[in-house]
Write an enzyme that holds these catalytic residues in place. Structure first.
Site, mmCIF file in Angstrom:
data_model
loop_
_atom_site.group_PDB
_atom_site.id
_atom_site.type_symbol
_atom_site.label_atom_id
_atom_site.label_comp_id
_atom_site.label_asym_id
_atom_site.label_seq_id
_atom_site.Cartn_x
_atom_site.Cartn_y
_atom_site.Cartn_z
ATOM 1 N N PRO A 27 29.478 -18.006 21.614
ATOM 2 C CA PRO A 27 29.357 -17.016 22.713
ATOM 3 C C PRO A 27 30.579 -16.537 23.488
ATOM 4 O O PRO A 27 30.670 -15.367 24.245
ATOM 5 C CB PRO A 27 28.523 -18.135 23.782
ATOM 6 C CG PRO A 27 28.115 -18.992 23.032
ATOM 7 C CD PRO A 27 29.017 -19.443 21.862
ATOM 8 N N GLU A 34 29.764 -29.195 22.177
ATOM 9 C CA GLU A 34 30.295 -28.367 23.242
ATOM 10 C C GLU A 34 31.253 -27.468 22.485
ATOM 11 O O GLU A 34 31.529 -26.196 23.198
ATOM 12 C CB GLU A 34 31.201 -29.327 24.103
ATOM 13 C CG GLU A 34 30.152 -29.924 24.973
ATOM 14 C CD GLU A 34 29.105 -29.400 25.362
ATOM 15 O OE1 GLU A 34 29.123 -28.268 26.132
ATOM 16 O OE2 GLU A 34 27.917 -29.708 25.076
ATOM 17 N N ARG A 67 22.889 -6.916 3.283
ATOM 18 C CA ARG A 67 22.004 -5.742 3.006
ATOM 19 C C ARG A 67 22.886 -4.665 3.199
ATOM 20 O O ARG A 67 22.094 -3.503 2.449
ATOM 21 C CB ARG A 67 20.932 -5.543 4.039
ATOM 22 C CG ARG A 67 21.338 -5.432 5.509
ATOM 23 C CD ARG A 67 20.089 -5.771 6.483
ATOM 24 N NE ARG A 67 19.273 -4.333 6.289
ATOM 25 C CZ ARG A 67 19.511 -3.109 6.720
ATOM 26 N NH1 ARG A 67 20.462 -2.908 7.467
ATOM 27 N NH2 ARG A 67 18.741 -2.382 6.707
ATOM 28 N N ASP A 95 19.551 5.200 5.968
ATOM 29 C CA ASP A 95 20.513 6.393 5.599
ATOM 30 C C ASP A 95 19.967 7.362 6.722
ATOM 31 O O ASP A 95 20.953 8.053 7.100
ATOM 32 C CB ASP A 95 20.174 6.942 4.548
ATOM 33 C CG ASP A 95 21.005 6.089 3.273
ATOM 34 O OD1 ASP A 95 20.773 6.335 2.068
ATOM 35 O OD2 ASP A 95 21.608 5.100 3.721
#
Ligand code: 4GX
Length: 257
Positions: free
Chosen positions: A89, A116, A154, A169
């Site tokens: 994060p 942690e 992908r 596209d």
């Protein structure tokens, strides 16, 4: 592309990347994945991979050495240079522009933390880039790693078939849109008339230029409505501004209709 995953649960990421588009890419040799468990590189009878934080406080911190040995083993398994990503994060927020850049690399090593987090010295010495998939807290980096694998895979040459790549596209590679993503337009299938509502007339007419215009109008309008942070309205092309104005006016002067 080769992706190595450093994790206490490497099978987790492997399983997440075993189905659908990504699974097919692996079967076809367009993507290879290899898991490395720091536990296998830990010393002693207990094979410790974590310890208590200096300075006190709750939770555990992952040790430098097992992670470093696992990363070294991954590096040595292939001569191509690897870009090392730590999912956390604290990282920069992942977006489609960065996904596109990462998809051009020959190789990545994804470092997944548990507990942690990871001893900061390991991050400083071994990590090229820290990335976050969003502002919420998960219990480990495995799901974020799987998200990154999916988003990157992908975009590799030959992974999507024609039907799958057509939708992307239309909006992805657009110079007018910073970062290159618009939200998708609404989709409809049969039946054209339904108790829950009718399919917009333009989609039933077969005028492909008109349909393309309508879809882009919807994509622009919905993006500005729902995610104004994604597009700088002042930088839109004159054609897109016209479409956006049309969307806002609505077919009967009713916004959003
Ligand atoms: N986007 N997590 C990392 C371990 C950890 C804890 C503290 C550093 C500091 C996350 C996310 C995410 C959960 C992955 C905690 N690392 N990663 N993990 N959101 O929540 O990427």
């Amino acid at each position: 592309m080769r992706i190595d995953v450093i994790s206490l649960f490497p099978e987790f990421v492997d399983a997440c990347a075993g189905f659908g588009v990504v699974g097919r890419a692996r079967e076809r040799g367009l993507l290879s994945m290899h898991g490395w468990n720091p536990r296998d590189y830990a010393e002693g009878n207990y094979r410790r991979v974590d310890d208590r934080p200096f300075g006190g406080g709750p939770g555990m911190v992952m040790l430098v050495d097992p992670l470093r040995a696992a990363i070294a083993a991954a590096r040595e398994a292939d001569p191509q240079p690897a870009h090392v990503v730590y999912l956390s994060p604290q990282g920069r927020l992942l977006d489609q522009a960065r996904v596109r850049e990462l998809a051009a690399l020959p190789r990545m090593i994804l470092l997944c933390g548990r507990y942690e987090g990871v001893d900061e010295r390991l991050i400083t010495a071994e990590v090229d880039e820290e990335l976050s998939i969003g502002d919420y807290v998960l219990s480990g980096g495995e799901l974020p790693a799987a998200v990154l694998v999916d988003a990157v895979a992908r975009l590799r040459e030959g992974v999507l078939n024609d039907a799958e790549s057509a939708t992307q596209d239309s909006f992805e590679a657009d110079a007018a849109i910073e970062g290159g993503v618009l939200l998708d337009c609404p989709h409809y299938t049969r039946p054209p008339r339904h108790a829950l509502g009718d399919v917009p007339e333009v989609l039933l007419g077969g005028n492909h230029a008109e349909i393309a215009r309508w879809r882009r109008m919807q994509a622009l309008g919905r993006t500005l409505e729902r995610r104004p942070d994604l597009v700088d309205e002042t930088r839109l092309s004159p054609a897109d501004r016209k479409l956006l104005a049309g969307y806002r006016a609505g077919p009967a002067g009713k916004p959003g209709a």
